[in-house]
Design a protein around this motif. Structure first.
Motif, short mmCIF file in Angstrom:
data_model
loop_
_atom_site.label_atom_id
_atom_site.label_comp_id
_atom_site.label_asym_id
_atom_site.label_seq_id
_atom_site.Cartn_x
_atom_site.Cartn_y
_atom_site.Cartn_z
N LEU A 1 0.85 -1.19 0.00
CA LEU A 1 0.00 0.00 0.00
C LEU A 1 0.88 1.24 0.00
CD1 LEU A 1 -2.51 -1.18 2.73
CD2 LEU A 1 -3.02 -0.98 0.30
N ARG A 2 0.45 2.27 -0.74
CA ARG A 2 1.26 3.48 -0.86
C ARG A 2 0.42 4.69 -0.45
NH1 ARG A 2 2.44 6.86 -5.46
NH2 ARG A 2 1.15 5.44 -6.70
N LEU A 3 0.92 5.45 0.53
CA LEU A 3 0.24 6.64 1.01
C LEU A 3 0.71 7.84 0.19
CD1 LEU A 3 -1.61 8.08 3.02
CD2 LEU A 3 0.33 8.22 4.60
N ALA B 1 -7.07 -7.22 -3.80
CA ALA B 1 -6.37 -6.64 -4.96
C ALA B 1 -4.86 -6.65 -4.81
CB ALA B 1 -6.85 -5.21 -5.19
N GLY B 2 -4.37 -7.11 -3.69
CA GLY B 2 -2.93 -7.17 -3.50
C GLY B 2 -2.30 -5.84 -3.16
N GLY B 3 -3.07 -4.82 -2.85
CA GLY B 3 -2.52 -3.51 -2.49
C GLY B 3 -3.31 -2.39 -3.13
N GLY B 4 -2.78 -1.18 -3.02
CA GLY B 4 -3.46 -0.02 -3.59
C GLY B 4 -2.82 1.26 -3.12
N VAL C 1 -9.23 4.89 -0.63
CA VAL C 1 -8.34 3.75 -0.89
C VAL C 1 -8.73 3.18 -2.25
CG1 VAL C 1 -7.54 1.51 -0.11
CG2 VAL C 1 -8.16 3.26 1.57
N ALA C 2 -7.80 3.26 -3.21
CA ALA C 2 -8.06 2.78 -4.57
C ALA C 2 -7.18 1.57 -4.85
CB ALA C 2 -7.78 3.89 -5.58
N ASP C 3 -7.76 0.55 -5.47
CA ASP C 3 -7.00 -0.64 -5.84
C ASP C 3 -7.26 -0.96 -7.30
OD1 ASP C 3 -9.32 -2.42 -6.17
OD2 ASP C 3 -9.49 -2.32 -3.98
N THR C 4 -6.52 -1.94 -7.82
CA THR C 4 -6.66 -2.36 -9.22
C THR C 4 -7.18 -3.78 -9.31
OG1 THR C 4 -4.34 -3.02 -9.23
CG2 THR C 4 -4.86 -0.80 -10.00
N GLY C 5 -8.00 -4.17 -8.32
CA GLY C 5 -8.54 -5.53 -8.30
C GLY C 5 -9.70 -5.71 -9.26
N LEU D 1 -18.72 3.19 -1.98
CA LEU D 1 -17.89 2.35 -2.86
C LEU D 1 -18.14 2.78 -4.29
CD1 LEU D 1 -18.48 -1.16 -1.24
CD2 LEU D 1 -16.49 0.33 -0.95
N ALA D 2 -17.07 2.93 -5.05
CA ALA D 2 -17.19 3.35 -6.45
C ALA D 2 -16.13 2.62 -7.27
CB ALA D 2 -17.03 4.87 -6.57
N GLU D 3 -16.13 2.92 -8.56
CA GLU D 3 -15.15 2.32 -9.46
C GLU D 3 -13.93 3.22 -9.55
OE1 GLU D 3 -14.75 0.69 -14.07
OE2 GLU D 3 -16.64 1.47 -13.30
N ALA D 4 -12.75 2.65 -9.38
CA ALA D 4 -11.51 3.42 -9.45
C ALA D 4 -11.26 3.85 -10.89
CB ALA D 4 -10.33 2.59 -8.93
N PRO D 5 -10.54 4.98 -11.09
CA PRO D 5 -10.29 5.47 -12.46
C PRO D 5 -9.62 4.45 -13.36
CG PRO D 5 -9.73 7.16 -10.85
CD PRO D 5 -10.04 5.91 -10.07
N GLY D 6 -8.68 3.66 -12.82
CA GLY D 6 -8.00 2.67 -13.64
C GLY D 6 -8.59 1.28 -13.53
N GLY D 7 -9.82 1.16 -13.05
CA GLY D 7 -10.41 -0.14 -12.79
C GLY D 7 -10.19 -0.53 -11.34
N GLY D 8 -10.96 -1.44 -10.84
CA GLY D 8 -10.86 -1.83 -9.45
C GLY D 8 -11.89 -1.09 -8.61
N THR D 9 -11.62 -1.02 -7.32
CA THR D 9 -12.57 -0.44 -6.37
C THR D 9 -11.98 0.81 -5.73
OG1 THR D 9 -13.48 -2.63 -5.89
CG2 THR D 9 -13.95 -0.89 -4.30
N LEU D 10 -12.83 1.82 -5.53
CA LEU D 10 -12.46 3.05 -4.84
C LEU D 10 -13.37 3.19 -3.63
CD1 LEU D 10 -10.87 5.72 -4.70
CD2 LEU D 10 -12.68 6.76 -6.09
#
Length: 458
Positions: free
Chosen positions: A336-338, A368-371, A386-390, A439-448
């Motif tokens: 995870l990256r802050l 998603a293995g991180g975000g 918190v955005a992930d690419t899952g 809960l929403a869809e992250a800009p690059g896909g995944g969950t926001l």
């Protein structure tokens, strides 16, 4: 104890005061303002407007001459000036002028039958002499000098109609102003009244609504005492709200105590049941132990929730708390990256806030293995996302996953999900602190996942 005045009395008294002030202001301006001047013109101006109408006169072709009180002497004067038959000239007063009483040559009083002069009698014309004195021209002697002076003399406005050879009439009359003097006086009085009433109304409205603002602030800050001030109706409402809040607080405390007691009491029989399961043959033993582990996890979640609900509110710095949570994730926080961003403070229950953040970060790691984590300050709100690419969450499942014991995986595999209380705990935490969780869809896909909380007032 003296009862507070009713809001109806206050509003009614203010309305009566406003009405009295408005009437008094309007009456003062009407009485003190000078009377509007009478519209005046000369016969020479009317004759000139027949051929060269300007902005001060209106000219139109009509079938019939103007109707009204005629001025025979002025008709004769204008007819002589235009060299027309007096029957081809019609002069009527623009406004209804009543005849006044004048003096006859013998010293007695007589009614002014000649309507050409509203002051009574015939038109009086004076001329200046060389020695600086004035002499009166005899109106009975129709000299060119008398006619020229009478044509130039101003008098109340009238309508001049001249018949043409075709049979229709040319009518000229002075242009009426858009607003008369009386109308201007009334508008000025209304404007002055408005300027006087607006500050009074603003002060009264601020004074009337101040108890409401104090009450709203007390409820928003969750003070122990609800202030009872203002009109009688508001004081009664404040007392009822205070009693209701105390009752809800007692019920919430009792509910948390019952949950804690039930969860604690369940641990003893579960411990005994686990000892009996250990002596069971395989493969039933492994399945029963897994079920017992799930039950113990649920009980632990309930106990944690009950304890966090009873924790007092404190003001904490968001970014250092997130750094601490990442450091305590036993290596999982490395995925995870802050992100760098705004500094913000929130007034929350510290254990509850930490628990909510841990659930959000753990979900990003498990599914998603991180975000990435971002902190934004938007006015009076603090947004932690918190955005992930899952694989993401379907729109139809987003509201369902915020309910207790709901999971995205139908298999409920504990390797990735626990018992389904993580997101519901985050949502409940946000609601208890006047925030929101979506809960929403992250800009690059995944969950926001977005946790929004009110910013602390330092």
């Amino acid at each position: 104890m003296r009862r507070a005045p009713s809001a109806l009395v206050s509003i009614g008294g203010f309305g009566a005061a406003v009405a009295m002030l408005s009437v008094a202001t309007t009456a003062s301006i009407v009485v003190l303002a000078p009377p509007p001047p009478t519209l005046r013109m000369s016969a020479a101006e009317a004759i000139g407007a027949l051929s060269r109408p300007g902005a001060a006169f209106e000219r139109e072709m009509v079938e019939l001459p103007s109707q009204g009180t005629r001025v025979p002497n002025l008709e004769e004067l204008i007819a002589a000036e235009l060299r027309l038959d007096p029957r081809s000239v019609r002069v009527t007063w623009l406004e209804n002028i009543q005849p006044l009483v004048g003096l006859d040559p013998k010293g007695g009083k007589q009614a002014a039958n000649d309507r050409e002069n509203p002051l009574g009698g015939r038109t009086l014309v004076f001329r200046s002499r060389k020695n600086g004195l004035f002499e009166m021209l005899d109106p009975n002697v129709r000299s060119a000098e008398y006619r020229r002076s009478a044509v130039q003399m101003t008098r109340p406005a009238f309508v001049l109609s001249v018949r043409r050879n075709s049979g229709n009439w040319i009518s000229v009359q002075p242009t009426r102003p858009f607003l008369t003097g009386w109308q201007r006086n009334m508008l000025v009085s209304l404007a002055v009244t408005l300027l006087l009433l607006v500050p009074l109304a603003w002060v009264f409205a601020r004074r009337m609504t101040r108890p409401f603002r104090v009450l709203a602030g007390a409820l928003g800050d969750q003070d122990d005492v609800v202030p009872e001030a203002g009109p009688r109706e508001l004081r009664e409402a404040a007392a009822a709200i205070g009693a209701m809040r105390d009752r809800l607080s007692r019920e919430a405390t009792e509910r948390a105590r019952m949950l804690t007691a039930i969860a604690h009491d369940l641990r003893t029989p579960m411990t005994g049941l686990r000892l009996r399961v250990e002596s069971s043959p395989e493969p039933q033993r492994a399945r029963m132990i897994a079920d017992l582990d799930r039950m113990q996890s649920m009980i632990g979640e309930v106990l944690t929730f009950a304890r966090e609900a009873a924790t007092p509110i404190e003001t904490i710095d968001v970014r250092p708390t997130l750094v601490t949570v990442l450091a305590d994730m036993h290596g999982q926080g490395e995925s995870l990256r802050l992100l760098s961003g705004d500094e913000a403070n929130v007034s929350v229950s510290p254990p509850g806030f930490r628990r909510a953040i841990e659930n959000l970060l753990q979900n990003a790691v498990d599914y998603a293995g991180g975000g990435t984590i971002a902190i934004e300050r938007d006015g009076a709100e603090v947004c932690i996302s918190v955005a992930d690419t899952g694989p993401g969450i379907a729109v139809v499942d987003r509201a369902r996953l915020l309910r207790p014991f709901e999971r995205g995986e139908s298999s409920r595999n504990r390797q990735t999900g626990g018992v389904g209380l993580g997101l519901s705990i985050v949502s409940d935490f946000a609601n208890r602190h006047k925030g929101s969780f979506t809960l929403a869809e992250a800009p690059g896909g995944g969950t926001l996942a977005i946790l929004t909380l009110p910013a602390a007032r330092l």
